[in-house]
Design a protein around this motif. Structure first.
Motif, PDB file in Angstrom:
ATOM      1  N   ASN A  46      51.264   3.450 -39.514  1.00 21.41           N
ATOM      2  CA  ASN A  46      51.814   3.206 -40.842  1.00 21.41           C
ATOM      3  C   ASN A  46      53.292   2.845 -40.765  1.00 21.41           C
ATOM      4  OD1 ASN A  46      51.907   3.143 -43.672  1.00 21.41           O
ATOM      5  ND2 ASN A  46      52.580   5.265 -43.774  1.00 21.41           N
ATOM      6  N   HIS A  47      53.649   1.798 -41.467  1.00 23.09           N
ATOM      7  CA  HIS A  47      55.057   1.423 -41.601  1.00 23.09           C
ATOM      8  C   HIS A  47      55.576   2.130 -42.849  1.00 23.09           C
ATOM      9  CE1 HIS A  47      54.471  -1.475 -38.434  1.00 23.09           C
ATOM     10  NE2 HIS A  47      53.453  -2.003 -39.097  1.00 23.09           N
ATOM     11  N   GLN A  48      56.201   3.266 -42.640  1.00 21.69           N
ATOM     12  CA  GLN A  48      56.569   4.145 -43.749  1.00 21.69           C
ATOM     13  C   GLN A  48      57.645   3.524 -44.634  1.00 21.69           C
ATOM     14  OE1 GLN A  48      57.274   7.138 -40.673  1.00 21.69           O
ATOM     15  NE2 GLN A  48      56.123   8.582 -41.916  1.00 21.69           N
ATOM     16  N   SER A  49      57.635   3.961 -45.887  1.00 18.96           N
ATOM     17  CA  SER A  49      58.595   3.465 -46.868  1.00 18.96           C
ATOM     18  C   SER A  49      59.136   4.640 -47.661  1.00 18.96           C
ATOM     19  CB  SER A  49      57.900   2.471 -47.807  1.00 18.96           C
ATOM     20  OG  SER A  49      56.801   3.092 -48.452  1.00 18.96           O
ATOM     21  N   PRO A  50      60.260   4.478 -48.342  1.00 17.96           N
ATOM     22  CA  PRO A  50      60.808   5.590 -49.139  1.00 17.96           C
ATOM     23  C   PRO A  50      59.816   6.032 -50.216  1.00 17.96           C
ATOM     24  CG  PRO A  50      62.421   3.837 -48.866  1.00 17.96           C
ATOM     25  CD  PRO A  50      61.124   3.293 -48.371  1.00 17.96           C
ATOM     26  N   PHE A  51      59.837   7.322 -50.525  1.00 18.67           N
ATOM     27  CA  PHE A  51      58.930   7.865 -51.537  1.00 18.67           C
ATOM     28  C   PHE A  51      59.684   8.142 -52.826  1.00 18.67           C
ATOM     29  CE2 PHE A  51      57.105  11.766 -53.543  1.00 18.67           C
ATOM     30  CZ  PHE A  51      55.973  11.163 -54.058  1.00 18.67           C
ATOM     31  N   GLU A  52      59.181   7.602 -53.913  1.00 14.71           N
ATOM     32  CA  GLU A  52      59.702   7.909 -55.240  1.00 14.71           C
ATOM     33  C   GLU A  52      58.660   8.745 -55.968  1.00 14.71           C
ATOM     34  OE1 GLU A  52      61.330   4.650 -57.509  1.00 14.71           O
ATOM     35  OE2 GLU A  52      61.418   3.425 -55.694  1.00 14.71           O
ATOM     36  N   ASN A  53      59.064   9.890 -56.472  1.00 11.64           N
ATOM     37  CA  ASN A  53      58.136  10.825 -57.112  1.00 11.64           C
ATOM     38  C   ASN A  53      57.841  10.401 -58.557  1.00 11.64           C
ATOM     39  OD1 ASN A  53      56.494  13.019 -57.578  1.00 11.64           O
ATOM     40  ND2 ASN A  53      58.157  14.503 -57.748  1.00 11.64           N
ATOM     41  N   LYS A  54      57.271   9.205 -58.702  1.00  6.64           N
ATOM     42  CA  LYS A  54      56.987   8.671 -60.032  1.00  6.64           C
ATOM     43  C   LYS A  54      55.892   9.461 -60.740  1.00  6.64           C
ATOM     44  CE  LYS A  54      58.455   3.953 -58.938  1.00  6.64           C
ATOM     45  NZ  LYS A  54      58.051   2.528 -58.839  1.00  6.64           N
ATOM     46  N   GLN A  55      54.999  10.065 -59.986  1.00 10.25           N
ATOM     47  CA  GLN A  55      53.920  10.851 -60.581  1.00 10.25           C
ATOM     48  C   GLN A  55      54.349  12.276 -60.892  1.00 10.25           C
ATOM     49  OE1 GLN A  55      51.256   9.668 -61.672  1.00 10.25           O
ATOM     50  NE2 GLN A  55      50.890   7.750 -60.596  1.00 10.25           N
ATOM     51  N   LYS A  56      55.613  12.582 -60.614  1.00 12.05           N
ATOM     52  CA  LYS A  56      56.187  13.888 -60.932  1.00 12.05           C
ATOM     53  C   LYS A  56      55.390  15.033 -60.304  1.00 12.05           C
ATOM     54  CE  LYS A  56      58.191  12.285 -65.321  1.00 12.05           C
ATOM     55  NZ  LYS A  56      59.262  11.630 -64.594  1.00 12.05           N
ATOM     56  N   LEU A  57      55.131  14.887 -59.003  1.00 10.30           N
ATOM     57  CA  LEU A  57      54.519  16.006 -58.291  1.00 10.30           C
ATOM     58  C   LEU A  57      55.440  17.213 -58.386  1.00 10.30           C
ATOM     59  CD1 LEU A  57      53.235  14.185 -55.074  1.00 10.30           C
ATOM     60  CD2 LEU A  57      51.855  15.019 -56.976  1.00 10.30           C
ATOM     61  N   PRO A  58      54.913  18.370 -58.802  1.00 11.19           N
ATOM     62  CA  PRO A  58      55.775  19.544 -59.015  1.00 11.19           C
ATOM     63  C   PRO A  58      56.229  20.165 -57.696  1.00 11.19           C
ATOM     64  CG  PRO A  58      53.481  20.107 -59.409  1.00 11.19           C
ATOM     65  CD  PRO A  58      53.513  18.634 -59.163  1.00 11.19           C
ATOM     66  N   GLU A  59      57.313  20.920 -57.762  1.00  2.65           N
ATOM     67  CA  GLU A  59      57.883  21.529 -56.562  1.00  2.65           C
ATOM     68  C   GLU A  59      58.087  23.032 -56.698  1.00  2.65           C
ATOM     69  OE1 GLU A  59      60.665  18.790 -54.195  1.00  2.65           O
ATOM     70  OE2 GLU A  59      61.232  18.406 -56.282  1.00  2.65           O
ATOM     71  N   ASN A  60      57.456  23.657 -57.685  1.00  2.00           N
ATOM     72  CA  ASN A  60      57.650  25.096 -57.885  1.00  2.00           C
ATOM     73  C   ASN A  60      56.747  25.909 -56.957  1.00  2.00           C
ATOM     74  OD1 ASN A  60      55.787  23.758 -59.686  1.00  2.00           O
ATOM     75  ND2 ASN A  60      55.395  25.733 -60.652  1.00  2.00           N
ATOM     76  N   PHE A  61      56.959  25.720 -55.660  1.00  2.00           N
ATOM     77  CA  PHE A  61      56.137  26.366 -54.645  1.00  2.00           C
ATOM     78  C   PHE A  61      56.234  27.889 -54.699  1.00  2.00           C
ATOM     79  CE2 PHE A  61      57.308  22.174 -52.874  1.00  2.00           C
ATOM     80  CZ  PHE A  61      56.033  21.629 -52.738  1.00  2.00           C
ATOM     81  N   SER A  62      57.402  28.420 -55.029  1.00  2.00           N
ATOM     82  CA  SER A  62      57.563  29.874 -55.089  1.00  2.00           C
ATOM     83  C   SER A  62      56.719  30.472 -56.201  1.00  2.00           C
ATOM     84  CB  SER A  62      59.038  30.241 -55.273  1.00  2.00           C
ATOM     85  OG  SER A  62      59.553  29.670 -56.468  1.00  2.00           O
ATOM     86  N   ASP A  63      56.543  29.742 -57.308  1.00  2.00           N
ATOM     87  CA  ASP A  63      55.690  30.224 -58.392  1.00  2.00           C
ATOM     88  C   ASP A  63      54.237  30.314 -57.945  1.00  2.00           C
ATOM     89  OD1 ASP A  63      57.902  30.287 -60.030  1.00  2.00           O
ATOM     90  OD2 ASP A  63      57.455  28.384 -61.029  1.00  2.00           O
ATOM     91  N   VAL A  64      53.813  29.339 -57.162  1.00  2.00           N
ATOM     92  CA  VAL A  64      52.431  29.334 -56.652  1.00  2.00           C
ATOM     93  C   VAL A  64      52.204  30.526 -55.740  1.00  2.00           C
ATOM     94  CG1 VAL A  64      50.738  28.055 -55.295  1.00  2.00           C
ATOM     95  CG2 VAL A  64      52.305  26.828 -56.794  1.00  2.00           C
ATOM     96  N   GLU A  65      53.122  30.737 -54.812  1.00  2.00           N
ATOM     97  CA  GLU A  65      52.976  31.868 -53.898  1.00  2.00           C
ATOM     98  C   GLU A  65      52.969  33.189 -54.660  1.00  2.00           C
ATOM     99  OE1 GLU A  65      54.914  33.576 -49.770  1.00  2.00           O
ATOM    100  OE2 GLU A  65      56.225  32.605 -51.238  1.00  2.00           O
ATOM    101  N   ARG A  66      53.846  33.307 -55.628  1.00  2.00           N
ATOM    102  CA  ARG A  66      53.921  34.525 -56.428  1.00  2.00           C
ATOM    103  C   ARG A  66      52.595  34.777 -57.159  1.00  2.00           C
ATOM    104  NH1 ARG A  66      58.909  33.883 -57.569  1.00  2.00           N
ATOM    105  NH2 ARG A  66      58.525  32.442 -59.279  1.00  2.00           N
ATOM    106  N   PHE A  67      52.019  33.721 -57.717  1.00  2.00           N
ATOM    107  CA  PHE A  67      50.737  33.873 -58.399  1.00  2.00           C
ATOM    108  C   PHE A  67      49.650  34.321 -57.439  1.00  2.00           C
ATOM    109  CE2 PHE A  67      46.596  31.884 -59.164  1.00  2.00           C
ATOM    110  CZ  PHE A  67      46.189  32.678 -60.230  1.00  2.00           C
ATOM    111  N   HIS A  68      49.541  33.651 -56.292  1.00  2.00           N
ATOM    112  CA  HIS A  68      48.482  34.020 -55.347  1.00  2.00           C
ATOM    113  C   HIS A  68      48.647  35.452 -54.840  1.00  2.00           C
ATOM    114  CE1 HIS A  68      47.563  29.522 -54.563  1.00  2.00           C
ATOM    115  NE2 HIS A  68      46.626  30.050 -55.330  1.00  2.00           N
ATOM    116  N   LEU A  69      49.872  35.854 -54.604  1.00  2.00           N
ATOM    117  CA  LEU A  69      50.115  37.229 -54.163  1.00  2.00           C
ATOM    118  C   LEU A  69      49.700  38.246 -55.215  1.00  2.00           C
ATOM    119  CD1 LEU A  69      53.608  36.830 -52.431  1.00  2.00           C
ATOM    120  CD2 LEU A  69      51.439  37.380 -51.307  1.00  2.00           C
TER     121      LEU A  69
END
Length: 359
Positions: free
Chosen positions: A9-32
């Motif tokens: 793959n010839h990689q290219s810059p990523f733009e988060n146009k789909q607004k993938l969330p980044e609240n990873f700590s919230d996910v871990e807290r929920f699973h715990l």
């Protein structure tokens, strides 16, 4: 045709146009907070690493996750929690399309919460997978359509019946729930990296629609802030929609009714929310024949030396089979070089499901 085909793959810059969330700590807290949550094991296959002349091989084993034999409960549980938090009701009906594990996870979580689940499955779905879902009191309907058309049918059914579609691929106007599912998978990746105690040089992750692969890559990007390992995305050759979409530089749909033993990867259209991320960040796209995953299943069951034996199903074992085939078959010497595998390689794999046995 080769059992393994690679596309650099010839990689290219990523733009988060789909607004993938980044609240990873919230996910871990929920699973715990979940009473049924516990970390799944990671297996260090030192004997296999010695045989293949690499520094280390780690396999994250998801066969014990929530008693479901697969990883899917992570995404489903977090997504349902978000639905109930943001859209409170007295009763919910949850709807989805599945090849097996996703629907089973939704049926389990809906039953745990006291709600209804209606699960649609594509034509050709195995009876053992139907029964694995029905044990959680869900209504299962096997259609006469392929996976992707069944997804669209399930979406229409949910809309017409005031139910919630819980699907791991986005559709026009339907993004938040799939993104929450993708985010939910981050717990698996965090566990694995914490258990390794060393940074992997390579991560190979299998893909159907690419939501799991997107979740893995998204967390790696967060964790390592752009200093990513070599990432290989692995698909079944008959439904390699991500591989073909990257190759043709457009979204490609694999139509018809293709067959692969890797039922969880039998998806002909990529998730449009995670595809741009994979296209930007993955180093290589790989498609494999079923014989490669059978090789991985056999190695998991029949380990070398002091390595542990574990259960790895058809959709869970393909990366393990790929690694051994590439490293031991002289025909693939140039592909080993293409994957930058050598004596310094520290490889992380995800066995996303255990074997499913008929009752």
């Amino acid at each position: 045709m080769d059992a393994i085909q690679l596309l650099s793959n010839h990689q290219s810059p990523f733009e988060n146009k789909q607004k993938l969330p980044e609240n990873f700590s919230d996910v871990e807290r929920f699973h715990l907070s979940m009473p049924s949550y516990s970390k799944t094991p990671i297996h260090y296959l030192s004997s296999l690493a010695n045989l293949l002349h690499v520094k280390g091989i780690y396999v994250k084993d998801e066969s014990t996750r929530f008693g479901l034999n697969a990883f899917k409960g992570l995404g489903v549980s977090y997504a349902l929690n978000q639905i109930m938090k943001n859209q409170p009701r007295r009763f919910y009906t949850f709807v989805s399309c599945t090849d097996g594990n996703h629907g089973k996870a939704l049926a389990w979580q809906a039953h745990e919460l006291g709600y209804e689940a209606i699960i649609f499955m594509p034509k050709g779905s195995e009876e053992r997978r139907v029964k694995a879902i029905e044990q959680y009191h869900a209504k299962v309907i096997v259609t006469d359509m392929n996976y992707d058309d069944t997804v669209r049918y399930a979406a229409e059914f949910a809309r017409d019946n005031d139910a919630y579609l819980v699907q791991d691929t986005s559709l026009p106007g339907y993004i938040q729930i799939p993104n929450d599912i993708v985010l939910g998978y981050s717990t698996m990746v965090k566990e694995a990296l914490d258990q390794m105690h060393e940074k992997p040089t390579h991560v190979f992750i299998q893909a159907g629609v690419g939501s799991l692969a997107g979740g893995v890559v998204w967390y790696l990007q967060h964790r390592y802030q752009g200093e990513l390992p070599f990432i290989g995305v692995v698909e079944a050759e008959s439904v390699a929609c991500i591989y073909e979409s990257v190759k043709q530089n457009k979204m490609v749909s694999i139509g018809g009714e293709p067959y692969t033993a890797m039922a969880g990867l039998n998806c002909g259209e990529a998730n449009p929310s995670t595809f741009p991320l994979l296209k930007a960040k993955a180093n290589c796209f790989i498609k494999c024949s079923d014989e490669i995953t059978f090789k991985g299943m056999s190695r998991a069951q029949n380990p070398i030396g002091h390595d542990v034996s574990f259960s790895s199903g058809e959709s869970g074992a393909v990366a393990l089979g790929l690694l051994e085939e590439i490293m031991t078959n002289p025909v693939y010497q140039y592909k080993k070089e293409q994957l930058q595998l050598d004596s310094n390689s520290i490889i992380l794999l995800f066995s996303t499901e255990g074997e499913i046995f008929s009752a």
